[in-house]
Design a protein around this motif. Structure first.
Motif, PDB file in Angstrom:
ATOM      1  N   ASP A   1      48.040  33.263  48.327  1.00 45.33           N
ATOM      2  CA  ASP A   1      49.240  33.662  47.605  1.00 45.33           C
ATOM      3  C   ASP A   1      49.203  33.236  46.136  1.00 45.33           C
ATOM      4  O   ASP A   1      50.122  33.555  45.376  1.00 45.33           O
ATOM      5  CB  ASP A   1      50.490  33.076  48.278  1.00 45.33           C
ATOM      6  CG  ASP A   1      50.424  31.561  48.376  1.00 45.33           C
ATOM      7  OD1 ASP A   1      49.345  31.000  48.119  1.00 45.33           O
ATOM      8  OD2 ASP A   1      51.451  30.944  48.722  1.00 45.33           O
ATOM      9  N   ASN A   2      48.131  32.517  45.735  1.00 43.37           N
ATOM     10  CA  ASN A   2      48.022  32.089  44.342  1.00 43.37           C
ATOM     11  C   ASN A   2      46.552  32.079  43.929  1.00 43.37           C
ATOM     12  O   ASN A   2      45.943  31.020  43.794  1.00 43.37           O
ATOM     13  CB  ASN A   2      48.642  30.704  44.153  1.00 43.37           C
ATOM     14  CG  ASN A   2      48.771  30.321  42.682  1.00 43.37           C
ATOM     15  OD1 ASN A   2      48.524  31.143  41.796  1.00 43.37           O
ATOM     16  ND2 ASN A   2      49.130  29.075  42.420  1.00 43.37           N
ATOM     17  N   PRO A   3      45.943  33.240  43.754  1.00 44.57           N
ATOM     18  CA  PRO A   3      44.504  33.314  43.501  1.00 44.57           C
ATOM     19  C   PRO A   3      44.077  32.695  42.174  1.00 44.57           C
ATOM     20  O   PRO A   3      42.903  32.378  41.994  1.00 44.57           O
ATOM     21  CB  PRO A   3      44.223  34.825  43.524  1.00 44.57           C
ATOM     22  CG  PRO A   3      45.523  35.463  43.200  1.00 44.57           C
ATOM     23  CD  PRO A   3      46.565  34.574  43.790  1.00 44.57           C
ATOM     24  N   GLU A   4      45.004  32.506  41.228  1.00 43.22           N
ATOM     25  CA  GLU A   4      44.638  31.937  39.943  1.00 43.22           C
ATOM     26  C   GLU A   4      44.485  30.412  39.999  1.00 43.22           C
ATOM     27  O   GLU A   4      43.836  29.813  39.160  1.00 43.22           O
ATOM     28  CB  GLU A   4      45.681  32.320  38.888  1.00 43.22           C
ATOM     29  CG  GLU A   4      45.781  33.822  38.646  1.00 43.22           C
ATOM     30  CD  GLU A   4      44.462  34.407  38.167  1.00 43.22           C
ATOM     31  OE1 GLU A   4      43.752  33.730  37.406  1.00 43.22           O
ATOM     32  OE2 GLU A   4      44.141  35.543  38.571  1.00 43.22           O
ATOM     33  N   ASP A   5      45.116  29.793  40.992  1.00 44.16           N
ATOM     34  CA  ASP A   5      45.064  28.337  41.119  1.00 44.16           C
ATOM     35  C   ASP A   5      43.852  27.965  41.970  1.00 44.16           C
ATOM     36  O   ASP A   5      43.929  27.847  43.187  1.00 44.16           O
ATOM     37  CB  ASP A   5      46.356  27.830  41.762  1.00 44.16           C
ATOM     38  CG  ASP A   5      46.422  26.300  41.751  1.00 44.16           C
ATOM     39  OD1 ASP A   5      45.508  25.680  41.151  1.00 44.16           O
ATOM     40  OD2 ASP A   5      47.353  25.742  42.337  1.00 44.16           O
ATOM     41  N   ARG A   6      42.721  27.755  41.317  1.00 48.04           N
ATOM     42  CA  ARG A   6      41.458  27.535  42.024  1.00 48.04           C
ATOM     43  C   ARG A   6      41.130  26.047  42.126  1.00 48.04           C
ATOM     44  O   ARG A   6      41.325  25.294  41.185  1.00 48.04           O
ATOM     45  CB  ARG A   6      40.326  28.283  41.320  1.00 48.04           C
ATOM     46  CG  ARG A   6      40.525  29.790  41.381  1.00 48.04           C
ATOM     47  CD  ARG A   6      39.563  30.536  40.519  1.00 48.04           C
ATOM     48  NE  ARG A   6      39.847  31.980  40.575  1.00 48.04           N
ATOM     49  CZ  ARG A   6      39.262  32.884  39.828  1.00 48.04           C
ATOM     50  NH1 ARG A   6      38.349  32.516  38.953  1.00 48.04           N
ATOM     51  NH2 ARG A   6      39.580  34.145  39.945  1.00 48.04           N
TER      52      ARG A   6
ATOM     53  N   SER B   1      43.025  21.543  33.889  1.00 49.22           N
ATOM     54  CA  SER B   1      43.994  22.597  33.629  1.00 49.22           C
ATOM     55  C   SER B   1      43.628  23.855  34.417  1.00 49.22           C
ATOM     56  O   SER B   1      42.489  24.032  34.854  1.00 49.22           O
ATOM     57  CB  SER B   1      44.047  22.915  32.138  1.00 49.22           C
ATOM     58  OG  SER B   1      42.806  23.471  31.709  1.00 49.22           O
ATOM     59  N   LEU B   2      44.607  24.755  34.572  1.00 49.78           N
ATOM     60  CA  LEU B   2      44.353  26.015  35.266  1.00 49.78           C
ATOM     61  C   LEU B   2      43.320  26.846  34.517  1.00 49.78           C
ATOM     62  O   LEU B   2      42.470  27.505  35.128  1.00 49.78           O
ATOM     63  CB  LEU B   2      45.646  26.811  35.410  1.00 49.78           C
ATOM     64  CG  LEU B   2      46.685  26.254  36.390  1.00 49.78           C
ATOM     65  CD1 LEU B   2      47.931  27.137  36.378  1.00 49.78           C
ATOM     66  CD2 LEU B   2      46.113  26.164  37.788  1.00 49.78           C
ATOM     67  N   ALA B   3      43.356  26.798  33.186  1.00 48.87           N
ATOM     68  CA  ALA B   3      42.383  27.551  32.385  1.00 48.87           C
ATOM     69  C   ALA B   3      40.972  27.017  32.580  1.00 48.87           C
ATOM     70  O   ALA B   3      39.995  27.769  32.515  1.00 48.87           O
ATOM     71  CB  ALA B   3      42.769  27.474  30.907  1.00 48.87           C
ATOM     72  N   THR B   4      40.882  25.725  32.843  1.00 54.50           N
ATOM     73  CA  THR B   4      39.572  25.123  33.079  1.00 54.50           C
ATOM     74  C   THR B   4      39.055  25.444  34.471  1.00 54.50           C
ATOM     75  O   THR B   4      37.897  25.780  34.665  1.00 54.50           O
ATOM     76  CB  THR B   4      39.652  23.598  32.898  1.00 54.50           C
ATOM     77  OG1 THR B   4      40.098  23.305  31.577  1.00 54.50           O
ATOM     78  CG2 THR B   4      38.289  22.960  33.129  1.00 54.50           C
ATOM     79  N   ARG B   5      39.936  25.385  35.457  1.00 55.65           N
ATOM     80  CA  ARG B   5      39.522  25.573  36.847  1.00 55.65           C
ATOM     81  C   ARG B   5      39.129  27.010  37.169  1.00 55.65           C
ATOM     82  O   ARG B   5      38.545  27.271  38.218  1.00 55.65           O
ATOM     83  CB  ARG B   5      40.650  25.139  37.788  1.00 55.65           C
ATOM     84  CG  ARG B   5      40.746  23.633  37.953  1.00 55.65           C
ATOM     85  CD  ARG B   5      41.768  23.271  38.992  1.00 55.65           C
ATOM     86  NE  ARG B   5      43.121  23.222  38.432  1.00 55.65           N
ATOM     87  CZ  ARG B   5      44.215  23.155  39.162  1.00 55.65           C
ATOM     88  NH1 ARG B   5      44.139  23.182  40.470  1.00 55.65           N
ATOM     89  NH2 ARG B   5      45.393  23.092  38.588  1.00 55.65           N
ATOM     90  N   ILE B   6      39.438  27.937  36.279  1.00 57.96           N
ATOM     91  CA  ILE B   6      39.142  29.344  36.563  1.00 57.96           C
ATOM     92  C   ILE B   6      37.643  29.611  36.638  1.00 57.96           C
ATOM     93  O   ILE B   6      37.197  30.591  37.248  1.00 57.96           O
ATOM     94  CB  ILE B   6      39.795  30.261  35.502  1.00 57.96           C
ATOM     95  CG1 ILE B   6      39.895  31.698  36.023  1.00 57.96           C
ATOM     96  CG2 ILE B   6      39.021  30.206  34.196  1.00 57.96           C
ATOM     97  CD1 ILE B   6      40.727  32.602  35.148  1.00 57.96           C
TER      98      ILE B   6
ATOM     99  N   VAL C   1      32.268  22.264  29.954  1.00 56.73           N
ATOM    100  CA  VAL C   1      31.468  22.323  31.179  1.00 56.73           C
ATOM    101  C   VAL C   1      32.157  21.449  32.217  1.00 56.73           C
ATOM    102  O   VAL C   1      32.600  20.336  31.907  1.00 56.73           O
ATOM    103  CB  VAL C   1      30.029  21.812  30.941  1.00 56.73           C
ATOM    104  CG1 VAL C   1      29.243  21.795  32.250  1.00 56.73           C
ATOM    105  CG2 VAL C   1      29.318  22.664  29.908  1.00 56.73           C
ATOM    106  N   LEU C   2      32.264  21.934  33.434  1.00 52.93           N
ATOM    107  CA  LEU C   2      32.757  21.120  34.539  1.00 52.93           C
ATOM    108  C   LEU C   2      31.552  20.549  35.281  1.00 52.93           C
ATOM    109  O   LEU C   2      30.682  21.303  35.739  1.00 52.93           O
ATOM    110  CB  LEU C   2      33.626  21.944  35.488  1.00 52.93           C
ATOM    111  CG  LEU C   2      34.952  22.459  34.917  1.00 52.93           C
ATOM    112  CD1 LEU C   2      35.730  23.224  35.982  1.00 52.93           C
ATOM    113  CD2 LEU C   2      35.788  21.325  34.374  1.00 52.93           C
TER     114      LEU C   2
END
Length: 438
Positions: free
Chosen positions: A232-237, A259-264, A287-288
């Motif tokens: 239900d929340n595909p952007e929150d990885r 952040s969400l932008a980083t986790r994408i 880089v992660l």
């Protein structure tokens, strides 16, 4: 990709004799390891070496006719002479000799020669030392066509390309770590396996869409990681992890500090180095990096001023690097210290002084590799050989590839099987590692 690997195109110098072929028809594990002995030697049924002077003997091999130097030979016509038991070799000498054999030959044949050989081979010390001696190369796989894979490596300064000896080439390779492959069968509901092609060991993993794997040296375990999101929340990885041979289900890693932008970027194919799994995109400013021992993910920024530049992130097998264009055929090289998280600028790579442009253009035109829309070809780095000894580049979307030797500045060319196809270049080295014993 057919039954034959891509071919190399590098004629020998006119003043020197023709070089031997770089590809052995027997495949990746079929290199000629025969020994040249001036005095004829033989091995009798009791396992003793016999030196026969003054005459040649006709020998038959007990291992189904395969002429390996470590297989028993039974010779006829020899007279009695001095003999030496095969087990009289010093342990240190035997250890060093066996290190030079390919893992497939060790696993299929050498381990059955005698109890002493088996006891040497079946040790963690030998497995680790053999892995250290195995030259890292690149497995080349067509992403779309699922054909026979190829293996590219360097040996004694020469480029070798051969068929990659793996039974199930229809699986998509995600990554390789210490000779173990993480592979996914997209046609079978993404069934995923961990496998060692050198020993034919293969084991399924719990259902998931896998992405990366690394070795935790302190705990002597292999860990597989995967991106994860709620339906239900595909952007929150997020990221989940599994310890091979220990965990029966996935464990959620702590990523709330990102952040969400980083986790994408968790959904891209990661790169594996010693003890780490990295995620990065060509345009990302960070880089992660996951330390599989501590299971902590850190965000590492790229050097200042390089955030918006096009970057090619590559693993050497031991560390992470990225390259960015200076000109069309030259690149800056940066290397990440995994201990400190700091970037170090390495010597740049420039193909122009090597008269590369004229030879490259001639090969593109003469072999009809030019795409139909004109000269819109991008030469991009795709992998390192032997820990930065050589850099491999692909003239996308053609099938032409270039190998640049960093030390000698020599340039080789080879061709893939298809134009306009996507290829995966996975860092790999052959090994005897048994993931079931970790």
């Amino acid at each position: 990709m057919g039954d034959s690997p891509p071919s190399l195109h590098r004629p020998p110098p006119p003043s020197s004799p023709a070089a031997p072929p770089l590809y052995s028809p027997a495949g990746h594990h079929g290199r000629d390891v025969s020994l040249k002995i001036q005095t004829p030697m033989a091995v009798n049924k009791e396992g003793n070496s016999q030196m026969i002077r003054g005459r040649k003997l006709k020998c038959r091999y007990t291992n189904h006719g395969r002429s390996r130097p470590y297989n028993h030979r039974i010779c006829k016509g020899g007279k009695k002479s001095s003999s030496m038991n095969i087990e009289s070799l010093p342990d240190e000498l035997l250890f060093d000799i066996l290190l030079h054999l390919p893992p497939r030959d060790i696993y299929d044949s050498a381990v059955f020669v005698c109890k002493k050989w088996r006891s040497v081979i079946r040790t963690r010390k030998f497995t680790c030392e053999h892995l250290r001696h195995s030259p890292p190369g690149l497995v080349i796989q067509s992403v779309n066509k699922r054909e026979q894979m190829s293996f590219l490596t360097t040996r004694r300064g020469r480029i070798e390309i051969s068929k990659f000896a793996h039974n199930d080439y229809k699986c998509l390779l995600w990554t390789s770590c210490n000779g173990l492959l993480l592979e996914c069968d997209k046609e079978n509901d993404y069934a995923t396996y961990i496998a060692n092609p050198s020993t034919s060991q293969r084991s399924p993993l719990p259902p998931k869409y896998y992405s990366g794997m690394a070795y935790a040296a302190a705990s002597t375990t292999y860990k597989v990681v995967n991106w994860y999101h709620e339906y239900d929340n595909p952007e929150d990885r997020d990221c989940v992890i599994l310890t091979v041979g220990v965990d029966k289900s996935w464990r959620l890693l702590h990523t709330q500090h990102l952040s969400l932008a980083t986790r994408i970027i968790f959904n891209i194919r990661p790169l594996t180095t010693e003890g780490f799994v990295h995620w990065a995109t060509t345009k990302s400013a960070h880089v992660l990096s996951l330390n599989v021992e501590t299971e902590v993910i850190k965000e590492i920024l790229v050097p200042k001023g390089y955030g918006e530049k096009l970057k090619y992130f590559l693993s050497t097998g031991t560390c992470l690097t990225f390259l960015t264009n200076i000109k069309e055929f030259s690149w800056e090289v940066w290397e990440l210290s995994q201990e400190t998280g700091e970037w170090t600028k390495m010597p740049s790579i420039d193909l122009e002084p090597q008269n590369f442009r004229s030879e490259y253009s001639k090969r593109i035109r003469n072999r009809s590799l030019m795409p139909p829309w004109g000269s819109n070809v991008t030469v991009k780095p795709v992998g390192w050989l032997s820990c930065k000894e050589a850099l491999v580049l692909h003239a996308f979307p053609t099938r032409l590839c270039i190998v640049y030797n960093v030390r000698t500045r020599g340039i080789d060319f080879f061709e893939l099987n298809h134009d306009f196809d996507l290829y995966a270049f996975v860092v790999h080295r052959d090994s005897l590692v048994d993931f079931r014993e970790c």
